[in-house]
Design a protein around this motif. Sequence first.
Motif, PDB file in Angstrom:
ATOM      1  N   GLN A  90       2.880  -5.158  12.569  1.00 15.00           N
ATOM      2  CA  GLN A  90       4.017  -5.549  13.093  1.00 15.00           C
ATOM      3  C   GLN A  90       5.186  -4.662  12.451  1.00 15.00           C
ATOM      4  OE1 GLN A  90       3.932  -8.181  15.252  1.00 15.00           O
ATOM      5  NE2 GLN A  90       6.010  -7.826  15.796  1.00 15.00           N
ATOM      6  N   ARG A  91       5.212  -4.609  11.366  1.00 18.56           N
ATOM      7  CA  ARG A  91       6.342  -3.543  10.835  1.00 18.56           C
ATOM      8  C   ARG A  91       5.882  -3.180   9.481  1.00 18.56           C
ATOM      9  NH1 ARG A  91       8.023  -8.485  11.289  1.00 18.56           N
ATOM     10  NH2 ARG A  91       8.158  -9.953   9.500  1.00 18.56           N
ATOM     11  N   THR A  92       6.524  -2.051   9.065  1.00 15.52           N
ATOM     12  CA  THR A  92       6.552  -1.601   7.537  1.00 15.52           C
ATOM     13  C   THR A  92       7.918  -1.339   7.117  1.00 15.52           C
ATOM     14  OG1 THR A  92       6.419   0.784   8.643  1.00 15.52           O
ATOM     15  CG2 THR A  92       4.364  -0.452   8.282  1.00 15.52           C
ATOM     16  N   SER A  93       7.712  -1.370   5.712  1.00 12.28           N
ATOM     17  CA  SER A  93       9.133  -1.286   4.807  1.00 12.28           C
ATOM     18  C   SER A  93       8.697  -0.763   3.650  1.00 12.28           C
ATOM     19  CB  SER A  93       9.908  -2.370   4.863  1.00 12.28           C
ATOM     20  OG  SER A  93      10.987  -2.592   4.253  1.00 12.28           O
ATOM     21  N   LYS A 112       6.645   0.165   0.633  1.00 14.19           N
ATOM     22  CA  LYS A 112       5.112   0.066   0.541  1.00 14.19           C
ATOM     23  C   LYS A 112       4.576  -1.282   1.239  1.00 14.19           C
ATOM     24  CE  LYS A 112       5.200   2.292  -3.910  1.00 14.19           C
ATOM     25  NZ  LYS A 112       4.917   2.127  -5.059  1.00 14.19           N
ATOM     26  N   THR A 113       5.350  -1.975   1.750  1.00 17.10           N
ATOM     27  CA  THR A 113       5.033  -3.464   2.628  1.00 17.10           C
ATOM     28  C   THR A 113       4.771  -2.946   4.046  1.00 17.10           C
ATOM     29  OG1 THR A 113       6.439  -4.754   0.990  1.00 17.10           O
ATOM     30  CG2 THR A 113       5.678  -5.584   3.027  1.00 17.10           C
ATOM     31  N   THR A 114       3.358  -3.547   4.336  1.00 16.60           N
ATOM     32  CA  THR A 114       3.036  -3.655   5.756  1.00 16.60           C
ATOM     33  C   THR A 114       2.858  -5.003   6.145  1.00 16.60           C
ATOM     34  OG1 THR A 114       2.015  -1.325   5.297  1.00 16.60           O
ATOM     35  CG2 THR A 114       1.235  -2.520   7.100  1.00 16.60           C
ATOM     36  N   SER A 115       3.406  -5.401   7.008  1.00 14.53           N
ATOM     37  CA  SER A 115       3.047  -6.922   7.752  1.00 14.53           C
ATOM     38  C   SER A 115       2.173  -6.833   9.038  1.00 14.53           C
ATOM     39  CB  SER A 115       4.288  -7.738   7.984  1.00 14.53           C
ATOM     40  OG  SER A 115       5.303  -7.551   6.991  1.00 14.53           O
ATOM     41  N   VAL A 116       1.308  -7.430   9.061  1.00 13.67           N
ATOM     42  CA  VAL A 116       0.189  -7.453   9.965  1.00 13.67           C
ATOM     43  C   VAL A 116       0.125  -8.996  10.722  1.00 13.67           C
ATOM     44  CG1 VAL A 116      -2.427  -7.285  10.320  1.00 13.67           C
ATOM     45  CG2 VAL A 116      -1.179  -5.705   8.583  1.00 13.67           C
ATOM     46  N   VAL A 117      -0.057  -8.960  12.193  1.00 11.95           N
ATOM     47  CA  VAL A 117      -0.120 -10.167  12.764  1.00 11.95           C
ATOM     48  C   VAL A 117      -1.557 -10.199  13.309  1.00 11.95           C
ATOM     49  CG1 VAL A 117       0.343 -11.327  14.691  1.00 11.95           C
ATOM     50  CG2 VAL A 117       2.169 -10.117  13.418  1.00 11.95           C
ATOM     51  N   THR A 130       0.942  -1.311   0.164  1.00 13.65           N
ATOM     52  CA  THR A 130       0.013  -0.038   0.103  1.00 13.65           C
ATOM     53  C   THR A 130       0.885   1.225   0.014  1.00 13.65           C
ATOM     54  OG1 THR A 130      -1.708   1.097   1.223  1.00 13.65           O
ATOM     55  CG2 THR A 130      -0.254  -0.054   2.610  1.00 13.65           C
ATOM     56  N   THR A 131       0.403   2.293  -0.582  1.00 14.89           N
ATOM     57  CA  THR A 131       1.214   3.711  -0.472  1.00 14.89           C
ATOM     58  C   THR A 131       0.681   4.439   0.712  1.00 14.89           C
ATOM     59  OG1 THR A 131      -0.675   4.845  -1.830  1.00 14.89           O
ATOM     60  CG2 THR A 131       1.138   3.726  -3.236  1.00 14.89           C
ATOM     61  N   SER A 132      -0.501   3.947   1.430  1.00 12.86           N
ATOM     62  CA  SER A 132      -0.670   4.647   2.521  1.00 12.86           C
ATOM     63  C   SER A 132       0.302   4.241   3.779  1.00 12.86           C
ATOM     64  CB  SER A 132      -2.049   4.162   3.116  1.00 12.86           C
ATOM     65  OG  SER A 132      -3.081   4.567   2.258  1.00 12.86           O
ATOM     66  N   THR A 133       0.166   5.120   4.792  1.00 10.48           N
ATOM     67  CA  THR A 133       1.143   4.950   6.054  1.00 10.48           C
ATOM     68  C   THR A 133       0.596   4.338   6.994  1.00 10.48           C
ATOM     69  OG1 THR A 133       2.293   6.848   5.119  1.00 10.48           O
ATOM     70  CG2 THR A 133       2.914   6.141   7.325  1.00 10.48           C
ATOM     71  N   PHE A 134       1.100   3.107   7.384  1.00 12.80           N
ATOM     72  CA  PHE A 134       0.625   2.424   8.547  1.00 12.80           C
ATOM     73  C   PHE A 134       1.890   2.611   9.705  1.00 12.80           C
ATOM     74  CE2 PHE A 134      -2.461   1.127   5.729  1.00 12.80           C
ATOM     75  CZ  PHE A 134      -3.558   1.380   6.481  1.00 12.80           C
ATOM     76  N   TYR A 135       1.742   2.518  10.889  1.00  8.50           N
ATOM     77  CA  TYR A 135       2.764   2.381  12.092  1.00  8.50           C
ATOM     78  C   TYR A 135       2.558   1.257  12.732  1.00  8.50           C
ATOM     79  CZ  TYR A 135       3.163   7.201  10.527  1.00  8.50           C
ATOM     80  OH  TYR A 135       3.099   8.353   9.794  1.00  8.50           O
ATOM     81  N   PRO A 136       3.877   0.631  13.293  1.00 12.34           N
ATOM     82  CA  PRO A 136       3.747  -0.633  13.973  1.00 12.34           C
ATOM     83  C   PRO A 136       2.819  -0.414  15.362  1.00 12.34           C
ATOM     84  CG  PRO A 136       6.039  -0.113  13.349  1.00 12.34           C
ATOM     85  CD  PRO A 136       5.073   1.005  12.778  1.00 12.34           C
ATOM     86  N   GLY A 137       2.142  -1.223  15.554  1.00 12.94           N
ATOM     87  CA  GLY A 137       1.134  -0.930  16.744  1.00 12.94           C
ATOM     88  C   GLY A 137      -0.264  -0.549  16.422  1.00 12.94           C
ATOM     89  N   ASP A 138      -0.461  -0.304  15.050  1.00 15.10           N
ATOM     90  CA  ASP A 138      -1.687   0.124  14.521  1.00 15.10           C
ATOM     91  C   ASP A 138      -2.668  -0.924  14.503  1.00 15.10           C
ATOM     92  OD1 ASP A 138      -1.037   2.969  14.106  1.00 15.10           O
ATOM     93  OD2 ASP A 138      -0.761   2.862  12.177  1.00 15.10           O
ATOM     94  N   ALA A 139      -3.818  -1.027  15.048  1.00 13.67           N
ATOM     95  CA  ALA A 139      -5.071  -2.089  14.741  1.00 13.67           C
ATOM     96  C   ALA A 139      -5.770  -1.763  13.544  1.00 13.67           C
ATOM     97  CB  ALA A 139      -5.853  -2.031  16.207  1.00 13.67           C
ATOM     98  N   VAL A 140      -5.382  -2.717  12.739  1.00 14.62           N
ATOM     99  CA  VAL A 140      -6.119  -2.515  11.558  1.00 14.62           C
ATOM    100  C   VAL A 140      -7.228  -3.653  11.260  1.00 14.62           C
ATOM    101  CG1 VAL A 140      -4.033  -1.622  10.145  1.00 14.62           C
ATOM    102  CG2 VAL A 140      -4.283  -3.824  10.408  1.00 14.62           C
TER     103      VAL A 140
END
Length: 127
Positions: A90-93, A95-100, A62-72
């Motif tokens: 969990q982390r962003t790098s 355009k990649t956002t990883s979600v647990v 995604t091109t949107s910004t998410f931060y570690p700890g954001d509930a999505v």
Amino acid sequence: MADQSKSIFSDSYSMYGGAKQKRKKARVKLDIPCEVSLVNSKSSPIMAQMSDLGTGGLSLQTTSTFYPGDAVKIGFVINRVKTEIVGTVQRTSGKTTSVVFAEISSDTHNIIQEYIHKHYFDPKAKK
């Protein structure tokens, strides 16, 4: 008698030990659209592309910004079933956002597990 100190594999062959293997659950690479929104936000969901999925989490582009700890909350269709999952970034790098995933229902777990199983073991599935 065979020499047990010699490996049948070449010296260039190596396996990841437990310390290097981060994932405990299988994931499958894919490319499907999804909607992502912050759990406590009233703003409209944004569109993203899910790049991998497992029973414990996912990665999306995604091109949107998410931060570690954001509930999505992530909505997508898999195996013709509309699915919605809540997780924590969990982390962003780039355009990649990883979600647990927080917790998923047994039905959702089974849908994802069936999709992974079909990907790896179905002889008709494209590799």
